[in-house]
Design an enzyme around this catalytic site. Sequence first.
Site, PDB file in Angstrom:
ATOM      1  N   ILE A 582       0.844  -1.205   0.000  1.00 56.57           N
ATOM      2  CA  ILE A 582       0.000   0.000   0.000  1.00 56.57           C
ATOM      3  C   ILE A 582       0.881   1.258   0.000  1.00 56.57           C
ATOM      4  O   ILE A 582       0.659   2.176  -0.800  1.00 56.57           O
ATOM      5  CB  ILE A 582      -0.946   0.015   1.237  1.00 56.57           C
ATOM      6  N   LEU A 721     -13.313   2.720  -0.358  1.00 55.83           N
ATOM      7  CA  LEU A 721     -14.753   3.039  -0.358  1.00 55.83           C
ATOM      8  C   LEU A 721     -15.064   4.047   0.754  1.00 55.83           C
ATOM      9  O   LEU A 721     -14.472   3.982   1.835  1.00 55.83           O
ATOM     10  CB  LEU A 721     -15.583   1.768  -0.110  1.00 55.83           C
ATOM     11  N   GLY A 772      -2.976  -8.995  -3.629  1.00 56.70           N
ATOM     12  CA  GLY A 772      -2.744  -7.891  -2.692  1.00 56.70           C
ATOM     13  C   GLY A 772      -3.936  -7.572  -1.811  1.00 56.70           C
ATOM     14  O   GLY A 772      -4.018  -6.475  -1.252  1.00 56.70           O
ATOM     15  N   ASP A 786      -9.532  -9.506  11.066  1.00 58.95           N
ATOM     16  CA  ASP A 786      -9.544  -8.262  10.284  1.00 58.95           C
ATOM     17  C   ASP A 786     -10.973  -7.702  10.195  1.00 58.95           C
ATOM     18  O   ASP A 786     -11.190  -6.490  10.342  1.00 58.95           O
ATOM     19  CB  ASP A 786      -8.983  -8.545   8.887  1.00 58.95           C
ATOM     20  N   LYS A 790     -12.651  -4.177  11.831  1.00 62.33           N
ATOM     21  CA  LYS A 790     -13.453  -3.193  11.094  1.00 62.33           C
ATOM     22  C   LYS A 790     -14.788  -2.959  11.790  1.00 62.33           C
ATOM     23  O   LYS A 790     -15.272  -1.818  11.870  1.00 62.33           O
ATOM     24  CB  LYS A 790     -13.668  -3.671   9.657  1.00 62.33           C
ATOM     25  N   GLY A 907      -7.134  -4.223  -2.131  1.00 64.85           N
ATOM     26  CA  GLY A 907      -6.286  -4.102  -3.318  1.00 64.85           C
ATOM     27  C   GLY A 907      -5.432  -2.853  -3.238  1.00 64.85           C
ATOM     28  O   GLY A 907      -5.832  -1.849  -2.633  1.00 64.85           O
TER      29      GLY A 907
HETATM   30  N1  LIG Z   1      -4.034  -4.666   1.173  1.00 61.62           N
HETATM   31  C1  LIG Z   1      -5.180  -4.044   1.212  1.00 61.62           C
HETATM   32  O1  LIG Z   1      -6.027  -4.180   0.340  1.00 61.62           O
HETATM   33  C2  LIG Z   1      -5.459  -3.169   2.360  1.00 61.62           C
HETATM   34  C3  LIG Z   1      -4.546  -2.963   3.341  1.00 61.62           C
HETATM   35  N2  LIG Z   1      -4.823  -2.149   4.394  1.00 61.62           N
HETATM   36  C4  LIG Z   1      -3.815  -1.933   5.418  1.00 61.62           C
HETATM   37  O2  LIG Z   1      -2.647  -1.381   4.843  1.00 61.62           O
HETATM   38  C5  LIG Z   1      -1.541  -1.677   5.658  1.00 61.62           C
HETATM   39  C6  LIG Z   1      -0.393  -2.120   4.780  1.00 61.62           C
HETATM   40  O3  LIG Z   1      -0.691  -3.297   4.156  1.00 61.62           O
HETATM   41  P1  LIG Z   1       0.287  -3.852   3.027  1.00 61.62           P
HETATM   42  O4  LIG Z   1       0.889  -2.766   2.272  1.00 61.62           O
HETATM   43  O5  LIG Z   1      -0.511  -4.846   2.295  1.00 61.62           O
HETATM   44  O6  LIG Z   1       1.420  -4.559   3.891  1.00 61.62           O
HETATM   45  P2  LIG Z   1       2.914  -4.904   3.453  1.00 61.62           P
HETATM   46  O7  LIG Z   1       3.316  -6.073   4.269  1.00 61.62           O
HETATM   47  O8  LIG Z   1       3.039  -4.997   1.994  1.00 61.62           O
HETATM   48  O9  LIG Z   1       3.757  -3.649   3.911  1.00 61.62           O
HETATM   49  C7  LIG Z   1       3.940  -3.339   5.250  1.00 61.62           C
HETATM   50  C8  LIG Z   1       5.075  -2.351   5.313  1.00 61.62           C
HETATM   51  O10 LIG Z   1       5.196  -1.942   6.658  1.00 61.62           O
HETATM   52  C9  LIG Z   1       6.569  -1.937   7.002  1.00 61.62           C
HETATM   53  N3  LIG Z   1       6.715  -2.105   8.430  1.00 61.62           N
HETATM   54  C10 LIG Z   1       6.291  -3.109   9.198  1.00 61.62           C
HETATM   55  N4  LIG Z   1       6.615  -2.874  10.486  1.00 61.62           N
HETATM   56  C11 LIG Z   1       7.268  -1.696  10.509  1.00 61.62           C
HETATM   57  C12 LIG Z   1       7.851  -0.928  11.523  1.00 61.62           C
HETATM   58  N5  LIG Z   1       7.837  -1.286  12.794  1.00 61.62           N
HETATM   59  N6  LIG Z   1       8.437   0.227  11.175  1.00 61.62           N
HETATM   60  C13 LIG Z   1       8.461   0.637   9.908  1.00 61.62           C
HETATM   61  N7  LIG Z   1       7.935  -0.076   8.906  1.00 61.62           N
HETATM   62  C14 LIG Z   1       7.342  -1.222   9.214  1.00 61.62           C
HETATM   63  C15 LIG Z   1       7.163  -3.024   6.200  1.00 61.62           C
HETATM   64  O11 LIG Z   1       8.539  -2.750   6.080  1.00 61.62           O
HETATM   65  P3  LIG Z   1       9.665  -3.899   6.112  1.00 61.62           P
HETATM   66  O12 LIG Z   1       9.412  -4.686   4.890  1.00 61.62           O
HETATM   67  O13 LIG Z   1      10.931  -3.149   6.132  1.00 61.62           O
HETATM   68  O14 LIG Z   1       9.378  -4.682   7.360  1.00 61.62           O
HETATM   69  C16 LIG Z   1       6.410  -2.851   4.900  1.00 61.62           C
HETATM   70  O15 LIG Z   1       7.060  -1.901   4.113  1.00 61.62           O
HETATM   71  C17 LIG Z   1      -2.038  -2.711   6.667  1.00 61.62           C
HETATM   72  O16 LIG Z   1      -2.297  -2.064   7.893  1.00 61.62           O
HETATM   73  C18 LIG Z   1      -3.345  -3.198   6.075  1.00 61.62           C
HETATM   74  O17 LIG Z   1      -4.272  -3.617   7.029  1.00 61.62           O
HETATM   75  C19 LIG Z   1      -5.997  -1.502   4.512  1.00 61.62           C
HETATM   76  C20 LIG Z   1      -6.944  -1.634   3.561  1.00 61.62           C
HETATM   77  C21 LIG Z   1      -6.772  -2.523   2.409  1.00 61.62           C
HETATM   78  N1  LIG Z   2      -7.040  -7.632   4.135  1.00 66.88           N
HETATM   79  C1  LIG Z   2      -8.095  -6.708   4.101  1.00 66.88           C
HETATM   80  C2  LIG Z   2      -7.634  -5.494   3.421  1.00 66.88           C
HETATM   81  C3  LIG Z   2      -8.478  -4.358   3.732  1.00 66.88           C
HETATM   82  O1  LIG Z   2      -8.684  -3.960   4.855  1.00 66.88           O
HETATM   83  C4  LIG Z   2      -9.263  -7.247   3.336  1.00 66.88           C
HETATM   84  O2  LIG Z   2      -9.090  -8.285   2.709  1.00 66.88           O
HETATM   85  O3  LIG Z   2     -10.328  -6.658   3.374  1.00 66.88           O
HETATM   86 NA    NA Z   3     -12.919   3.311   3.333  1.00 70.31          NA
END
Ligand SMILES: NC(=O)C1=CN([C@@H]2O[C@H](COP(=O)(O)OP(=O)(O)OC[C@H]3O[C@@H](n4cnc5c(N)ncnc54)[C@H](OP(=O)(O)O)[C@@H]3O)[C@@H](O)[C@H]2O)C=CC1
Ligand SMILES: N[C@@H](CC=O)C(=O)O
Ligand code: NA
Length: 930
Positions: A582, A721, A772, A786, A790, A907
Amino acid sequence: MVVSSSSISPTSHGVFSNTLCRPAPANINLLRSLFFPSSTSLSLSSIRKNKASQCRKRWTCSGPINASLKATSLESSAETIEVPKGDMWSVHKFGGTCVGSSDRIKNVAEIIVNDNSERKLVVVSAMSKVTDMMYDLIQRAESRDDSFLSALDAVLEKHTATAKDLLEGDELLSFLSRLHDDINNLKAMLRAIYIAGHATESFTEFVVGHGELWSAQMLSSVIRKKGFDCSWMDTRDVLIVNPTSSNQVDPDFPESERRLDKWLSNNPSGIIIATGFIASTPQNIPTTLKRDGSDFSAAIMGALFRARQVTIWTDVDGVFSADPRKVSEAVILRTLSYQEAWEMSYFGANVLHPRTIIPVMRYDIPIVIRNVFNLTAPGTKICRLSPDENGDGEHMQSPVKGFATIDNLALINVEGTGMAGVPGTASAIFGAVKDVGANVIMISQANWTCSSYCILQASSEHSVCFAVPEKEVDAVAEALRTRFRQALSAGRLSQVAVVPNCSILATVGQKMASTPGVSATLFNALAKANINIRAIAQGCSEHNITVVVKRDDCIRALRAVHSRFYLSRTTIAMGIIGPGLIGGTLLDQLRDQAAVLKEKFNIDLRVMGITGSKNMLLSDLGLDLSKWRELQSKQGQAADLQKFVQHVHGNQLIPNTVLVDCTADSFIASHYYDWLRKGIHIITPNKKANSGPLDQYLKLRALQRQSYTHYFYEATVGAGLPIISTLRGLLETGDKILSIEGIFSGTLSYIFNKFVGKRSFSEVVTEAKQAGYTEPDPRDDLSGTDVARKVIILARECGLNLELSDIPPESLVPEPLRATASPEEFMQKLPQFDQGWAKKLQAAEAAGEVLRYVGVVDVVNQRGLVKLQSYKKDHPFAQLSGSDNIISFTTERYKEQPLIVRGPGAGAEVTAGGVFSDILRLASYLGAPS
Ligand SMILES: NC(=O)C1=CN([C@@H]2O[C@H](COP(=O)(O)OP(=O)(O)OC[C@H]3O[C@@H](n4cnc5c(N)ncnc54)[C@H](OP(=O)(O)O)[C@@H]3O)[C@@H](O)[C@H]2O)C=CC1
Ligand SMILES: N[C@@H](CC=O)C(=O)O
Ligand code: NA
């Protein structure tokens, strides 16, 4: 080259220089007059008389402004003096850097001859650094350091070399002869100081003014060399000033006009090069116009000549709306009224010394500030503007023109009930301040109406608050405590308090007091940048509103108000935590949209740092997002969260900071409270803070409500959304939520949409992860946690005080895999359970139903629910596709037919888009156009 004075032809320029060419007795008289001013014996007038008889010319006088010139000249001499029309003259002033070298002097000459005004008066400063060199000579001689001789040689050398570059033939010989004479006289005078160990003030004034004499002579010779008729004026022959008590001088206009008249009658050239900075007292003692004296000379000359314009040539394009070293987006102002220029100068902007404006203002003569090194820039015109005019005939759009700051101040607050209605208290306070010679820069007290730029707004009748330079504050506080010792011990005064480390931020413009909303906008911009205002002063004059802030906040405050009044962009310093799926997608979206945001919406988003859990990348000005991945791998350093936050928020030049938490980490979320308290805005898709321990959540929200710091988390539910905003809209407009029900997991939605018998359950889970949709750990999705998070987030928005433990989710993670060490191990072992899932699916299909994982916020019964449920195939929940979420709000208004939001709920692109729109919402709250 050695020049013998006998080879020099007599010159008609430079009365004072001629004086110094006289034989020894005259110079002794001069020295005497300088050391002992009261015994002035040097007769400049007699010398002028000699000169006057050498050359008499007629000038034509017409126009009202020269009536007095004409009258005085008729009174003072029998000849008919005809003085040119006022609007024929244009006055130029060139500072030291403009004439700092032979090339620059040539450049100035070019500018002058290209000005097609009929007549031109040009005021010049000494070549750059020369005035300092002259002061240094005196200091060395006074301290009996004979190095003054070599220092004087350096002065001679500098001017000799410049003259040789510029001049030739008689002009060169003539200049060098006078220069040598001057240097010889200076040598004699400095030797006298060396012996006495002291220089009188008038001696100092005489010595330091030589730089102007030399630069004016060289420039006039260069112009003559170009074939133009040009004279140089030693302004000590014309400009008469009286010293004031505050080490300033007041021009004596009638006497100066009389002398000018006479001078002009002897010097009919169309171009006159006049020495800036220097003048004479009524007793003909050489003096100077003190700080910024050459600008003042130009303004006085402009008034004496009733010039059509005074152009001050400098090395900047004009007057900026704010100090460009502090606000890089500061713009050049095309016009300023005299009052605005005055206020800007008073409050620290390097415009013109306020006293410079007075002489030209009297005759409505515009001053134009222009850049000698950039002739294409039109500069800033300072002139009379009607209250509704912005300049150039434009109607005023914003009453605010610019901002200025003064640093290193302290506030003094004299407080006590005994002050109310006691006459003389203020007088006693400021009397004590005056006794220690301190300079009061602004005052804030009830019902004060002073008459200048420190006119103020009420704070309380029981206190008087004023700002003084920090270096004077101890003496002032001490004087006040001594003066009010009795009142303090009797309790009539409660305290004399000092608030150190303050700065003044002044907002300058026209009609500010009478335009609604100016102060509100100003204060609002400061509040949004989390800047505390210590004192406020709004003048009864319309031209400034002044606030006192902490010195450390001053630049941020300046930038916040500057951008708020649309003079520049809304600039936000951003720190991205978690450049994973993200966070990385968000950075790419920011990269692609940055230019449009800047150009169309005036929003400047600067990513000052990116940090993961191991590696971080910092930038002072904002990262180049076209290669952030490459930069992170090549220039990254070991991650340090504290250092990261300090860096992103520590940039004084950017008023607003936002941290965007794109991790799923509770540890990061545990810092939100502290960050918000520091005035850092937070935007996140991370659900941990809002679904974590209830007390911490409540504390966070309470803090957020009472501050102007924003915390946005739209993407925590339904990804991009509009779920949180829809719910907020319903609640804030008074609707009552009965229940919120739906499919909240993009991952589980995708799984049950795709798990229809063709592929195994584990295959579909792998697809969801690859697309994703899953959490970093897919067990968070399959366990229902999760979704429970929510539900908690929405329940808490509705005012239900639920803990995560109040909503035990129905877990889809097979019992034996719940303790697996890592997400990878879990995914690897999941296929072992495909058969069980196949059976569940068959059972549902046999009943004509589908499986759906749903969440419910039951507001009426104050509970939440998360479960796997079968729905008939015609149920709306059965109609979804891909990662769709569907969320239905049943409310008092939407009772019969619930309000439904549906669309992809997971996503990378949609989630990052949701975070991005929160960022733009923040920019809009901070003042960007919406
Ligand atoms: N995927 C989706 O569709 C959705 C996701 N979200 C939320 O978005 C967030 C991110 O998800 P996503 O991108 O898929 O996750 P990823 O695992 O792809 O990315 C997480 C990132 O966080 C970093 N990270 C973890 N711990 C730390 C820390 N202590 N300090 C600094 N950086 C840290 C990781 O870095 P490193 O690799 O260096 O550890 C990595 O870059 C989550 O909270 C998720 O719930 C919300 C809605 C939808
Ligand atoms: N992993 C979550 C991502 C959004 O919050 C989901 O599948 O809905
Ligand atoms: Na939203």
